[in-house]
Design a protein around this motif. Structure first.
Motif, mmCIF file in Angstrom:
data_model
loop_
_atom_site.group_PDB
_atom_site.id
_atom_site.type_symbol
_atom_site.label_atom_id
_atom_site.label_comp_id
_atom_site.label_asym_id
_atom_site.label_seq_id
_atom_site.Cartn_x
_atom_site.Cartn_y
_atom_site.Cartn_z
ATOM 1 N N THR A 57 0.615 -1.302 -0.053
ATOM 2 C CA THR A 57 -0.403 -0.434 -0.097
ATOM 3 C C THR A 57 0.521 1.179 -0.111
ATOM 4 N N SER A 58 0.608 2.509 0.105
ATOM 5 C CA SER A 58 1.003 3.520 -0.224
ATOM 6 C C SER A 58 0.279 4.893 -0.791
ATOM 7 N N GLY A 65 0.005 24.585 -4.987
ATOM 8 C CA GLY A 65 -1.073 25.178 -4.511
ATOM 9 C C GLY A 65 -2.633 25.096 -4.319
ATOM 10 N N LEU A 66 -2.721 23.759 -4.315
ATOM 11 C CA LEU A 66 -3.214 22.817 -3.720
ATOM 12 C C LEU A 66 -3.042 21.611 -3.362
ATOM 13 N N VAL A 67 -4.407 21.167 -1.855
ATOM 14 C CA VAL A 67 -3.814 19.619 -1.735
ATOM 15 C C VAL A 67 -4.176 19.010 -2.028
ATOM 16 N N ASP A 68 -3.156 18.243 -2.005
ATOM 17 C CA ASP A 68 -3.938 17.134 -3.646
ATOM 18 C C ASP A 68 -3.177 15.670 -2.773
ATOM 19 N N GLY A 69 -3.626 14.175 -3.374
ATOM 20 C CA GLY A 69 -3.102 13.293 -2.710
ATOM 21 C C GLY A 69 -3.515 12.113 -3.619
ATOM 22 N N ALA A 70 -3.176 10.773 -3.238
ATOM 23 C CA ALA A 70 -3.558 10.012 -3.972
ATOM 24 C C ALA A 70 -3.143 8.208 -3.151
ATOM 25 N N LEU A 71 -3.904 6.897 -3.056
ATOM 26 C CA LEU A 71 -3.877 6.527 -2.730
ATOM 27 C C LEU A 71 -3.817 5.383 -3.719
ATOM 28 N N SER A 72 -2.412 4.017 -3.367
ATOM 29 C CA SER A 72 -2.408 3.225 -4.292
ATOM 30 C C SER A 72 -2.236 1.718 -3.037
ATOM 31 N N TYR A 73 -2.221 1.157 -4.016
ATOM 32 C CA TYR A 73 -2.647 -0.911 -3.951
ATOM 33 C C TYR A 73 -2.396 -1.468 -4.597
#
Length: 396
Positions: A57-58, A65-73
């Protein structure tokens, strides 16, 4: 620096004995690693874990500028025994720079993968599943990878995004590699793209036993490879073609390691040549020259990478009690294996003819992997720093 999921995918390739380098798409991998590196923007933090040999997982969060993210499996049917702790990772496995191509090896025979029990085949093919969700854009990426045989591999990748035409796209890629040559066939739903590419390696065939030992007395002991790619878009009725060649020295070469490539795109009139050399044990230099025969425009780019090793502090060893009582010195212990040098960090730099400079410093602090970079435009004297960023990675 590679992300943790890319590192795990490379571990899957190594565990399933798949040679990623033997592909036309990797022809200029050395030049891309030395010149086309991306500089981070803003602040980004990645937290990853290989919770079991089959599951990883990650999580990533960034601020540009804006807060962003990602979920990885990621899931793999083949257990992976790769090092996952960021404090113990070998930086050579996660930092892309000068690539030393290896000797071609012979693939396993198909019958070597067969497993029988009670008169029935029970063997299964290695499979990898990967998914990533970007927030807040709600963009979804998916990857399905399956080893069909010792020489074949199927790769399906998909992207789901409302901003794309038809809401997403799917890319199917079939790879066939026998060592001496490799071919790839692809199809993409984006424009109905159909393509094929191949790479041929001159020299001995790894499928056949060598009757004569390689000649090490040659001035350059290496391998020459040539390849081409063709693609056609069935919806927009357009196509493309390119040719390329590469000469690279092999590990048994006694001189300075080097890699030279030449690629041609006859339809667009582009000619690109690269030359990379490992000038020292921890220093690599690279140059790239592009020229267009139709517009007579040209581009020149120079780059380098410098690996910094940690200095070893010699530990003072005191005499043992037995040696003091016998009025003598301790016997000198000779270590059979020298201790490997530990990497402190890597400095990368590039500059083009327009005085656009890219700087990157990658390394490790305690248990954290970091990437610090900046883009500089020397012609913009009022605001030369175009971008600056820091990326931190931690894995367990």
């Amino acid at each position: 620096m590679l992300e943790f999921m890319d590192y795990i995918q490379n571990a899957f390739y190594n565990a399933s004995h798949w040679n990623v380098e033997n592909s036309y798409s990797q022809l200029t991998a050395t030049a891309r690693g030395l010149l086309d590196f991306e500089t981070p923007r803003g602040l980004r933090l990645n937290l990853s874990s290989l919770s079991s040999p089959n599951f990883a997982t990650s999580y990533a969060i960034g601020s540009v500028g804006l807060v962003d993210g990602a979920l990885s499996y990621l899931y793999t049917s083949r257990p992976l025994r790769a090092t996952s702790q960021s404090g113990a990772l070998d930086l050579h496995d996660v930092i892309r720079g000068y690539r030393q191509i290896q000797e071609l090896r012979r693939h396993d025979e198909s019958w070597m993968w067969e497993q029988w029990h009670g008169g029935k085949r029970i063997d299964k093919r290695d499979t990898l599943l990967y998914g990533r969700l970007y927030l807040p854009q709600s963009t979804l990426e998916a990857l399905y990878l399956r080893r069909i045989s010792p020489t074949q591999q199927l790769k399906l990748s998909a992207v789901s995004d409302s901003r794309l035409r038809n809401g997403g796209t799917i890319l199917a890629l079939h790879q066939y590699d026998v060592g001496k040559y490799s071919t790839e066939t692809l199809y993409s739903t984006d424009g109905g793209l159909i393509g094929v590419r191949g790479l041929y390696n001159f020299g001995p065939d790894p499928r056949k036993e060598r009757k004569e030992l390689p000649k090490m007395d040659d001035r350059f002991y290496g391998r020459f490879s040539a390849g081409a790619e063709m693609y056609y878009g069935s919806l927009n009725k357009s196509g493309g073609v390119s040719f390329g060649g590469r000469f690279a020295t092999l590990p048994a070469h006694k001189g300075t390691p080097l890699t030279a490539t030449l690629t041609l795109n006859p339809l667009m009139g582009n000619i690109s040549s690269t030359y990379a050399v490992k000038a020292g044990k921890n220093l690599a230099l690279c140059s790239k020259f592009d020229f267009n025969v139709y517009s007579y425009e040209s581009d020149l780019m120079l780059g380098c990478e410098l690996w910094r090793m940690k200095t070893k502090v010699e530990k003072k060893k005191e005499r043992s009690l037995a040696a003091k009582l016998e009025w003598r010195l301790d016997e000198v212990e000779l270590s059979s294996r020298p201790e490997p040098e530990e990497v402190s960090g890597v400095l990368k730099a590039r500059v083009d003819q327009n005085w656009k400079i890219g700087l990157l410093w990658e390394g490790r602090i305690k248990e954290l992997l970091f990437t610090l970079g900046s883009s500089i435009d020397m012609k913009r004297t009022d605001q030369p720093f175009r971008a600056i960023g820091l990326e931190l990675q931690y894995s367990s």
